[in-house]
Design a protein around this motif. Sequence first.
Motif, PDB file in Angstrom:
ATOM      1  N   MET A   1       0.843  -1.175   0.000  1.00 10.13           N
ATOM      2  CA  MET A   1       0.000   0.000   0.000  1.00 10.13           C
ATOM      3  C   MET A   1       0.888   1.238   0.000  1.00 10.13           C
ATOM      4  N   LEU A   2       0.501   2.200  -0.782  1.00 10.31           N
ATOM      5  CA  LEU A   2       1.241   3.435  -0.897  1.00 10.31           C
ATOM      6  C   LEU A   2       1.335   4.122   0.459  1.00 10.31           C
ATOM      7  N   GLY A   3       2.535   4.458   0.877  1.00  8.32           N
ATOM      8  CA  GLY A   3       2.728   5.142   2.144  1.00  8.32           C
ATOM      9  C   GLY A   3       2.916   4.217   3.324  1.00  8.32           C
ATOM     10  N   ALA A   4       2.578   2.930   3.166  1.00  6.95           N
ATOM     11  CA  ALA A   4       2.736   1.979   4.262  1.00  6.95           C
ATOM     12  C   ALA A   4       4.213   1.832   4.583  1.00  6.95           C
ATOM     13  N   GLY A   5       4.537   1.789   5.831  1.00  6.76           N
ATOM     14  CA  GLY A   5       5.916   1.634   6.254  1.00  6.76           C
ATOM     15  C   GLY A   5       6.717   2.913   6.183  1.00  6.76           C
ATOM     16  N   PHE A   6       6.052   4.036   6.014  1.00  6.41           N
ATOM     17  CA  PHE A   6       6.719   5.333   5.873  1.00  6.41           C
ATOM     18  C   PHE A   6       7.688   5.596   7.020  1.00  6.41           C
ATOM     19  N   GLY A   8       8.847   3.153   8.957  1.00  4.68           N
ATOM     20  CA  GLY A   8       9.513   1.907   9.267  1.00  4.68           C
ATOM     21  C   GLY A   8       8.732   1.013  10.200  1.00  4.68           C
ATOM     22  N   ASP A   9       7.438   1.287  10.377  1.00  8.73           N
ATOM     23  CA  ASP A   9       6.590   0.495  11.260  1.00  8.73           C
ATOM     24  C   ASP A   9       5.796  -0.476  10.404  1.00  8.73           C
ATOM     25  N   ASP A  10       5.881  -1.755  10.712  1.00  6.90           N
ATOM     26  CA  ASP A  10       5.181  -2.758   9.921  1.00  6.90           C
ATOM     27  C   ASP A  10       3.784  -3.063  10.429  1.00  6.90           C
ATOM     28  N   ASP A  11       3.311  -2.353  11.437  1.00  5.77           N
ATOM     29  CA  ASP A  11       1.981  -2.588  11.990  1.00  5.77           C
ATOM     30  C   ASP A  11       1.037  -1.526  11.425  1.00  5.77           C
ATOM     31  N   PHE A  12       0.243  -1.917  10.416  1.00  3.17           N
ATOM     32  CA  PHE A  12      -0.591  -0.959   9.699  1.00  3.17           C
ATOM     33  C   PHE A  12      -2.063  -1.138   9.993  1.00  3.17           C
ATOM     34  N   ASP A  13      -2.456  -1.364  11.230  1.00  2.00           N
ATOM     35  CA  ASP A  13      -3.879  -1.522  11.547  1.00  2.00           C
ATOM     36  C   ASP A  13      -4.665  -0.346  10.982  1.00  2.00           C
ATOM     37  N   GLY A  14      -5.651  -0.665  10.157  1.00  3.42           N
ATOM     38  CA  GLY A  14      -6.479   0.381   9.573  1.00  3.42           C
ATOM     39  C   GLY A  14      -5.829   1.103   8.420  1.00  3.42           C
ATOM     40  N   GLY A  15      -4.716   0.606   7.920  1.00  2.05           N
ATOM     41  CA  GLY A  15      -3.988   1.283   6.846  1.00  2.05           C
ATOM     42  C   GLY A  15      -4.801   1.457   5.586  1.00  2.05           C
ATOM     43  N   ASP A  16      -5.489   0.406   5.154  1.00  4.89           N
ATOM     44  CA  ASP A  16      -6.312   0.509   3.947  1.00  4.89           C
ATOM     45  C   ASP A  16      -7.409   1.545   4.139  1.00  4.89           C
ATOM     46  N   GLU A  17      -8.037   1.524   5.300  1.00  4.44           N
ATOM     47  CA  GLU A  17      -9.108   2.475   5.573  1.00  4.44           C
ATOM     48  C   GLU A  17      -8.569   3.902   5.639  1.00  4.44           C
ATOM     49  N   PHE A  19      -5.945   5.116   4.124  1.00  8.34           N
ATOM     50  CA  PHE A  19      -5.595   5.519   2.761  1.00  8.34           C
ATOM     51  C   PHE A  19      -6.855   5.921   1.997  1.00  8.34           C
ATOM     52  N   SER A  20      -7.854   5.050   2.019  1.00  4.23           N
ATOM     53  CA  SER A  20      -9.095   5.305   1.273  1.00  4.23           C
ATOM     54  C   SER A  20      -9.829   6.530   1.793  1.00  4.23           C
ATOM     55  N   ARG A  21      -9.936   6.639   3.102  1.00  5.18           N
ATOM     56  CA  ARG A  21     -10.679   7.774   3.674  1.00  5.18           C
ATOM     57  C   ARG A  21      -9.979   9.100   3.407  1.00  5.18           C
ATOM     58  N   SER A  22      -8.648   9.119   3.472  1.00  6.92           N
ATOM     59  CA  SER A  22      -7.948  10.374   3.205  1.00  6.92           C
ATOM     60  C   SER A  22      -8.077  10.757   1.738  1.00  6.92           C
ATOM     61  N   ALA A  23      -7.995   9.778   0.835  1.00 10.49           N
ATOM     62  CA  ALA A  23      -8.162  10.063  -0.597  1.00 10.49           C
ATOM     63  C   ALA A  23      -9.574  10.597  -0.875  1.00 10.49           C
ATOM     64  N   GLU A  24     -10.572   9.976  -0.278  1.00 11.18           N
ATOM     65  CA  GLU A  24     -11.961  10.409  -0.467  1.00 11.18           C
ATOM     66  C   GLU A  24     -12.185  11.813   0.100  1.00 11.18           C
ATOM     67  N   ALA A  25     -11.605  12.083   1.266  1.00  7.07           N
ATOM     68  CA  ALA A  25     -11.774  13.399   1.896  1.00  7.07           C
ATOM     69  C   ALA A  25     -11.159  14.498   1.031  1.00  7.07           C
ATOM     70  N   VAL A  26      -9.984  14.236   0.491  1.00  9.44           N
ATOM     71  CA  VAL A  26      -9.330  15.232  -0.369  1.00  9.44           C
ATOM     72  C   VAL A  26     -10.164  15.460  -1.621  1.00  9.44           C
ATOM     73  N   THR A  49       0.714  21.908  -2.472  1.00 11.98           N
ATOM     74  CA  THR A  49       1.686  22.610  -1.638  1.00 11.98           C
ATOM     75  C   THR A  49       1.560  22.175  -0.176  1.00 11.98           C
ATOM     76  N   GLN A  50       0.338  22.111   0.306  1.00 10.63           N
ATOM     77  CA  GLN A  50       0.112  21.717   1.701  1.00 10.63           C
ATOM     78  C   GLN A  50       0.542  20.271   1.950  1.00 10.63           C
ATOM     79  N   VAL A  51       0.184  19.375   1.034  1.00 11.19           N
ATOM     80  CA  VAL A  51       0.526  17.953   1.203  1.00 11.19           C
ATOM     81  C   VAL A  51       2.035  17.756   1.141  1.00 11.19           C
ATOM     82  N   VAL A  52       2.697  18.408   0.186  1.00 11.65           N
ATOM     83  CA  VAL A  52       4.157  18.259   0.071  1.00 11.65           C
ATOM     84  C   VAL A  52       4.847  18.860   1.291  1.00 11.65           C
ATOM     85  N   MET A  53       4.347  19.997   1.780  1.00 13.37           N
ATOM     86  CA  MET A  53       4.936  20.583   2.984  1.00 13.37           C
ATOM     87  C   MET A  53       4.819  19.617   4.162  1.00 13.37           C
TER      88      MET A  53
END
Length: 88
Positions: A1-6, A8-17, A19-26, A49-53
């Motif tokens: 998943m894009l951004g997973a492990g950013f 270095g943490d391999d515990d992504f509880d809720g990672g898919d949700e 990702f999807s919720r942030s994409a939908e909100a934007v 600009t805000q996201v890259v910052m």
Amino acid sequence: MLGAGFFGDDDFDGGDEAFSRSAEAVEEVLNSLEDMGFDKGLIIGGALTQVVMRLVLVSPNPSVAIGLLSSCMTNAALAAELEENIIN
């Protein structure tokens, strides 16, 4: 998943949700601003600009930020191509 492990943490509880919720909100915010009559280019420019910052501020180092940004650009290009093929 894009951004997973950013961080270095391999515990992504809720990672898919997350990702999807942030994409939908934007998407909702961009559509809302567009519906208000704001210029599409300015909306995208402000959002990027805000996201890259935020990415730069939270990245452990520049290579991680560039790697995630590169992955996002690839993912976006593929998604746009799929959407274009579906629409046309």
